[in-house]
Design an enzyme around this catalytic site. Structure first.
Site, PDB file in Angstrom:
ATOM      1  N   CYS A  52       2.891  11.214   5.532  1.00 39.84           N
ATOM      2  CA  CYS A  52       3.578  12.135   4.629  1.00 39.84           C
ATOM      3  C   CYS A  52       2.672  13.304   4.267  1.00 39.84           C
ATOM      4  CB  CYS A  52       3.997  11.384   3.370  1.00 39.84           C
ATOM      5  SG  CYS A  52       4.572  12.447   2.034  1.00 39.84           S
TER       6      CYS A  52
ATOM      7  N   TYR B 218      11.442  20.893   9.479  1.00 37.73           N
ATOM      8  CA  TYR B 218      12.483  19.928   9.143  1.00 37.73           C
ATOM      9  C   TYR B 218      13.866  20.575   9.242  1.00 37.73           C
ATOM     10  CZ  TYR B 218       8.570  17.150   7.472  1.00 37.73           C
ATOM     11  OH  TYR B 218       7.399  16.446   7.410  1.00 37.73           O
TER      12      TYR B 218
END
Length: 320
Positions: free
Chosen positions: A63, A194
């Site tokens: 992450c 993303y």
């Protein structure tokens, strides 16, 4: 009080499905404001004073938001002040979990097997995305902050009197400029891959990919006359850009189709990434294996086979 750490059972996508942010009704969740947004302050004016041994950070190495915070702890010399648990990079429908493995392990503070248990302990009615990083307060027995927008900044500023390294990552005279650049980095650079990868159609994808690479072009130009984003001063903005660069050629180019160019094709950005990677705080918190394993094996709708690519090599990423 000692705890008995519990390991989550093995990942089982066949039984639990892939991870998707859903509420209890099974409805997909969109990105929303974090639920726990307390600020940690040096003087305690927020109600949550910076104190050694009080806070425990839940992270996952893949992450980028998590890595921002772990880099800050490393750079500031705070790794004995704020403890850390690292989740398994693989997850099924149950979300982030704690299992023993290379680069991750069990929760030695609370003994949670799943991060969702920390959220439930904080709010039994919680019905939203269970995310990392999440900062746990041992004193109150709850998550006080999962706000990825400010958590690394608080860690960089509130614990100065306990830090063993004298480095100011958020200097007063640059804060307005840093905040402005950080907004640009989030909307145009960090979130860009993303939006490319999860675009619902060709037109949307092409718009997003153009926007992303226009932003990278601007950063390449900015680095033409400076070592870091703000000259010779390493700031939190550099940390925020680095975590995206570390995932770009490794994952985003292929997995999210962000492939107009690679970071390796940008001489200044590549050199900038290489220089930051040489610093222990950046290198030691960058686990390319976990990054690749997480992305390529937890988005089956993008990579149905779950095959993790062999490359790129470290030499490909860093160059000469």
């Amino acid at each position: 009080m000692s705890v008995n750490p519990r390991a989550a059972s093995a990942v089982d996508v066949e039984q639990y499905g892939p991870y998707l942010p859903k509420n209890r009704a099974g409805e997909l969740l969109k990105r929303s404001d974090p639920a726990f947004r307390a600020r940690i302050t040096a003087d305690g004016s927020s109600g949550h004073p910076a104190e050694p041994g009080r806070y425990h950070l839940y992270v996952a190495a893949p992450c980028p938001f998590s890595q921002r915070s772990t880099i800050v702890l490393h750079l500031k010399g705070l790794r004995d002040v704020v403890t850390v648990s690292v989740a398994d990079p693989l997850r099924d429908g149950r979300g982030w979990a704690f299992r023993e493995g290379t680069g991750h392990g069990l929760d030695e503070v609370n003994g949670f097997a799943f991060l969702s248990e920390a959220y439930a302990a904080t709010d039994p009615e919680y019905d939203s995305h269970v995310s990392v990083p999440a900062l746990w307060d041992r004193q109150t027995g709850r998550i006080v902050c999962n706000d990825y927008r400010v958590l690394s900044t608080d860690l960089a500023t509130a614990f100065d009197k306990y830090a063993t390294n004298d480095i100011d990552l958020y200097p007063e005279d640059l804060r307005a400029e840093i905040d402005e650049l950080n907004d640009f980095l989030f909307t145009r650079v960090h979130d860009g891959p993303y939006r490319c990868g999860f675009a619902r159609g060709q037109e949307a994808y092409e718009r997003e990919v153009r926007d992303l690479f226009e932003a990278l072009d601007q950063l390449e130009e900015r680095l033409g006359d400076r070592h870091y984003l703000f000259g010779d001063r390493l700031t939190e903005s550099d940390i925020r850009l680095y975590v995206t660069l570390a995932r770009f050629d490794t994952v985003y180019v292929t997995h999210f189709k962000a492939n107009l160019r690679r970071i390796a094709d940008y001489p200044r950005l590549r050199g900038y990434f290489r220089d930051l990677y040489q610093l222990p705080a950046f290198r030691e918190t960058t686990d390319f294996d976990q990054i690749k394993t997480h992305y390529y094996r937890t988005h089956p709708w993008l990579n149905p086979t779950g095959i993790v690519p062999a490359g790129p090599t470290l030499e490909d990423l860093l160059g000469d």
